[in-house]
Design an enzyme around this catalytic site. Sequence first.
Site, mmCIF file in Angstrom:
data_model
loop_
_atom_site.group_PDB
_atom_site.id
_atom_site.type_symbol
_atom_site.label_atom_id
_atom_site.label_comp_id
_atom_site.label_asym_id
_atom_site.label_seq_id
_atom_site.Cartn_x
_atom_site.Cartn_y
_atom_site.Cartn_z
ATOM 1 N N ASP A 181 0.889 -1.159 0.000
ATOM 2 C CA ASP A 181 0.000 0.000 0.000
ATOM 3 C C ASP A 181 0.932 1.215 0.000
ATOM 4 O O ASP A 181 1.637 1.449 0.985
ATOM 5 C CB ASP A 181 -0.854 -0.057 1.268
ATOM 6 C CG ASP A 181 -1.593 1.246 1.527
ATOM 7 O OD1 ASP A 181 -1.483 2.160 0.692
ATOM 8 O OD2 ASP A 181 -2.256 1.324 2.580
ATOM 9 N N ASP A 219 59.532 -28.321 7.566
ATOM 10 C CA ASP A 219 58.706 -27.205 8.041
ATOM 11 C C ASP A 219 59.559 -25.956 8.215
ATOM 12 O O ASP A 219 60.658 -25.832 7.642
ATOM 13 C CB ASP A 219 57.989 -27.639 9.336
ATOM 14 C CG ASP A 219 56.649 -26.965 9.520
ATOM 15 O OD1 ASP A 219 56.637 -25.805 9.952
ATOM 16 O OD2 ASP A 219 55.605 -27.589 9.232
ATOM 17 N N ASP A 220 59.088 -25.064 9.028
ATOM 18 C CA ASP A 220 59.713 -23.759 9.262
ATOM 19 C C ASP A 220 61.199 -23.885 9.610
ATOM 20 O O ASP A 220 61.571 -24.733 10.428
ATOM 21 C CB ASP A 220 58.955 -23.129 10.449
ATOM 22 C CG ASP A 220 59.259 -21.665 10.614
ATOM 23 O OD1 ASP A 220 60.146 -21.155 9.931
ATOM 24 O OD2 ASP A 220 58.578 -21.040 11.456
ATOM 25 N N LYS A 253 53.421 -26.461 2.186
ATOM 26 C CA LYS A 253 52.532 -26.071 3.291
ATOM 27 C C LYS A 253 52.584 -24.550 3.359
ATOM 28 O O LYS A 253 53.653 -23.975 3.601
ATOM 29 C CB LYS A 253 53.036 -26.701 4.583
ATOM 30 C CG LYS A 253 52.258 -26.308 5.826
ATOM 31 C CD LYS A 253 52.796 -27.094 7.027
ATOM 32 C CE LYS A 253 52.224 -26.634 8.347
ATOM 33 N NZ LYS A 253 52.890 -27.308 9.479
ATOM 34 N N TRP A 254 51.445 -23.904 3.120
ATOM 35 C CA TRP A 254 51.361 -22.437 3.089
ATOM 36 C C TRP A 254 50.789 -21.982 4.428
ATOM 37 O O TRP A 254 49.602 -22.142 4.687
ATOM 38 C CB TRP A 254 50.473 -22.006 1.933
ATOM 39 C CG TRP A 254 50.283 -20.533 1.753
ATOM 40 C CD1 TRP A 254 49.824 -19.637 2.660
ATOM 41 C CD2 TRP A 254 50.521 -19.781 0.557
ATOM 42 N NE1 TRP A 254 49.769 -18.383 2.123
ATOM 43 C CE2 TRP A 254 50.190 -18.433 0.828
ATOM 44 C CE3 TRP A 254 50.975 -20.105 -0.728
ATOM 45 C CZ2 TRP A 254 50.287 -17.423 -0.132
ATOM 46 C CZ3 TRP A 254 51.069 -19.104 -1.676
ATOM 47 C CH2 TRP A 254 50.736 -17.776 -1.369
ATOM 48 N N ASP A 255 51.645 -21.407 5.251
ATOM 49 C CA ASP A 255 51.256 -21.045 6.609
ATOM 50 C C ASP A 255 50.914 -19.550 6.673
ATOM 51 O O ASP A 255 51.266 -18.765 5.779
ATOM 52 C CB ASP A 255 52.438 -21.369 7.542
ATOM 53 C CG ASP A 255 52.025 -21.607 8.989
ATOM 54 O OD1 ASP A 255 50.874 -21.311 9.347
ATOM 55 O OD2 ASP A 255 52.876 -22.075 9.761
ATOM 56 N N MET A 256 50.264 -19.135 7.747
ATOM 57 C CA MET A 256 49.887 -17.719 7.944
ATOM 58 C C MET A 256 49.619 -17.557 9.428
ATOM 59 O O MET A 256 48.601 -18.012 9.920
ATOM 60 C CB MET A 256 48.622 -17.447 7.130
ATOM 61 C CG MET A 256 48.300 -16.022 6.830
ATOM 62 S SD MET A 256 47.671 -15.115 8.257
ATOM 63 C CE MET A 256 47.264 -13.579 7.507
ATOM 64 N N ASN A 257 50.562 -16.934 10.146
ATOM 65 C CA ASN A 257 50.549 -17.050 11.605
ATOM 66 C C ASN A 257 50.157 -15.821 12.396
ATOM 67 O O ASN A 257 50.466 -15.745 13.586
ATOM 68 C CB ASN A 257 51.927 -17.534 12.078
ATOM 69 C CG ASN A 257 52.093 -19.019 11.843
ATOM 70 O OD1 ASN A 257 51.290 -19.811 12.308
ATOM 71 N ND2 ASN A 257 53.111 -19.396 11.087
ATOM 72 N N CYS A 309 47.366 -23.613 5.910
ATOM 73 C CA CYS A 309 47.581 -23.696 7.349
ATOM 74 C C CYS A 309 47.561 -22.264 7.856
ATOM 75 O O CYS A 309 47.955 -21.341 7.132
ATOM 76 C CB CYS A 309 48.960 -24.325 7.577
ATOM 77 S SG CYS A 309 49.525 -24.247 9.277
ATOM 78 N N ASP A 343 47.001 -27.042 15.342
ATOM 79 C CA ASP A 343 48.316 -27.372 15.890
ATOM 80 C C ASP A 343 48.187 -28.329 17.063
ATOM 81 O O ASP A 343 49.187 -28.874 17.521
ATOM 82 C CB ASP A 343 49.032 -26.096 16.365
ATOM 83 C CG ASP A 343 49.746 -25.418 15.205
ATOM 84 O OD1 ASP A 343 49.869 -26.039 14.130
ATOM 85 O OD2 ASP A 343 50.170 -24.266 15.375
HETATM 86 C C1 DGJ Z 1 52.268 -22.868 12.669
HETATM 87 C C2 DGJ Z 1 51.832 -24.152 12.052
HETATM 88 O O1 DGJ Z 1 50.499 -24.423 12.359
HETATM 89 C C3 DGJ Z 1 52.754 -25.262 12.510
HETATM 90 O O2 DGJ Z 1 52.327 -26.488 12.000
HETATM 91 C C4 DGJ Z 1 54.158 -24.956 12.069
HETATM 92 O O3 DGJ Z 1 54.231 -24.982 10.681
HETATM 93 C C5 DGJ Z 1 54.582 -23.600 12.615
HETATM 94 N N1 DGJ Z 1 53.619 -22.581 12.287
HETATM 95 C C6 DGJ Z 1 55.917 -23.216 12.081
HETATM 96 O O4 DGJ Z 1 56.269 -21.955 12.409
#
Ligand code: DGJ
Length: 722
Positions: A54, A358-359, A468-472, A518, A540
């Site tokens: 309306d 790894d790292d 393994k492509w990480d991002m922390n 990751c 982790d």
């Molecule tokens: C965080 C990841 O989750 C771990 O598995 C490992 O790769 C560390 N970083 C390394 O710095």
Amino acid sequence: MGIIYNSEERIFKIDTPKSTYMLGIGDDFGHIVHVYYGKKIEGDTFGIPLPTIDPKNKIWYMDGSKMEYPTGDIGDFREHCIEIKNANGAHALECGYKKHRIYGGKPEIPGLPATFAGENECTTLELTLVDEIAGVELVLIYSAFEDVDVITRSVRVKNIGSDELKLTKILSACIDVDNNNFEIITLHGSWGRERHIQRNKLTYGRYGVYSERGVSSHQDHPFMAIVEGGTTQKMGEVYAMNFVYSGNFEAQCELTPQNAARMVMGINPYQFEWTLNSGEVFDAPEVVMVYSANGLGEMTRNFHDLYRKHLIRGKYKSTKRPILINNWEATYFNFDTDKLLSIASKAAELGIEMLVVDDGWFGNRFDDNRALGDWVVNEDKIKGGLKYLVDEVNKLGMKFGMWFEPEMVCPDSDLYRAHPDWAISIPGREPGRARNQLVLDITRKEVRDYIFESMSKVLHSANVEYVKWDMNRALTDVWSADLAADRQGEFYHRYVLGVYDLQGRLIKEFPDLLLENCSSGGGRYDPGMLYFSPQIWCSDNADAITRLDIQEGTSLIYPLSTMGAHITDCPNHSNGRVTPFETRGIVALAGTFGYELDITKIPEEERKQIPDQIAMYHRYNDLVREGDYYRILSFRENNRDDSYMVVSKDKKEALVTFVQVMHMTSVPNLPVKLEGLDPDTMYRIDEIDMTLSGSVLMNAGLPVKWEHGDYKAGLYYLKAVE
Ligand code: DGJ
């Protein structure tokens, strides 16, 4: 055809195998109203009246009707999906129907991950709406799949005016459904405790989960389901949404004054402001919607089938992944070529198929305070060079993989010393650090090019078959030197586009590479990342008991084939718990399966179990990866035991996992009532030396063993007797 338009009733009907979704052109102006979402309705005439407007009371109509894609400042005071700002400062947006198109197949979304399907697998509706005054064209895009109860939605916005336009909010999907005593399910957590299921009653007001961290996050998850009160795995109505996006998101549900639930999902409007010049377009990411009339289990299986068939790509999409051994928890930063080769040669002897370094293999990376960004092999550690190491690993019959954290830079790095301005920071302000690292401004092409080129150089230098492509860390202090002051609101989304661009380039350059995403464990575990990597490191925290909750929440949406799961050493490095090696193996079998421990140092009685665990993986992985998943018991709910099973599509075999988390003195375990079997088929179960019918197993249950002690796990393999 899964989508039809009834022009007399002005209703669009979108069908999946078991669900129907309807929307209508509500009035002469062409507001699009939501009509129905639920169990399948057959036929092409409906007789469902659309709400009437309306003009004297338009605001009541806007605020009281079920709206398909509510817009701002025109009277719908519930959560709306889009907000704009015109050059004259006005915000109102009122879009009316202009045209539509229905076709087979599904369009890509430029720059963004999305589900895909061929012409015969999916039907798409593109509904074009226009507001001439605001100079906005909206295209609402719906795709209905033929083989799963899934409808995907996305939105394209175009500036059809002559002036600049600001987009200050854009969500991708909205549903308005009548309340059915709804409860709301979301996933929450933290580092080492990702995706725990939370369920609450839906009450008046707005309940939402959000990320403002630049990643989808450990804390909240871009998933939301509203379920009929009392819904179980097998019963009850479920409406679920999951966002194909890896950055800031909003998922919200509002119980409205009309006693309907409005659920929305999209990019979080936090700090979001996108400039659209005349003629420019913005594409919003995709939302996956699942409707199940038969409980959460059916919802889960729809998500799993969709993601396995229509999202994950590449060589490993539906093949067994190599069993890996990762050196992180084995050595942390303290390794060299000799140490790695000693792990690899022992691992190869026992049947492990890939070494992942790894790292710590690059630059001056002796601890986590330095060197991120310097993707050059450290030959003090990797003595003889990367090619030598990889060749030696290959000679053992193993593949080789390695870790990167491409989006990061440490202040103590050659990269930072050369390009301090590449790290995200606000002029004049010291950017906050986490783990002593800063984030690279990958909204900038030159920064992305550096990352891509430095990674490519390493990957081309040896036979590297996995990354393994990480991002922390989360994003803070966001600002980009490449964006004008009035365009800084584009940063967060451009960052996510940058991640997608980089990962897209990487898998194009290395099409056979197995990529595992990751983010401090599972901090960016979402469908957006699954478009680029078929597996994601789940957490982790690899303690078998903590993993029960994490893997339950993860597998509520994501296929087991995507869940990175390793057997690690005890006491567990995250929480100190000691569990039997066998239990750790059985729990890891529900995911991609691998090892993360110093295989040269673990007790001999554990090492001796590895060949059997590996044989178990090879025997069951096709079933685990491709089968239908059923959640049977949840330790989270009953505090005693946990059980899930996977049934092959032809129902000829099944694998049941039962974890007796707590032994209860004098109270034997109850038989476990299975699901998904053929009632008339007889199944042989060697572990208990019995042959039982599907009907007995589903109704009377599987007599599981009652063992002495906590943390005991068992597998039961069911094979149809021909
Ligand atoms: C965080 C990841 O989750 C771990 O598995 C490992 O790769 C560390 N970083 C390394 O710095």
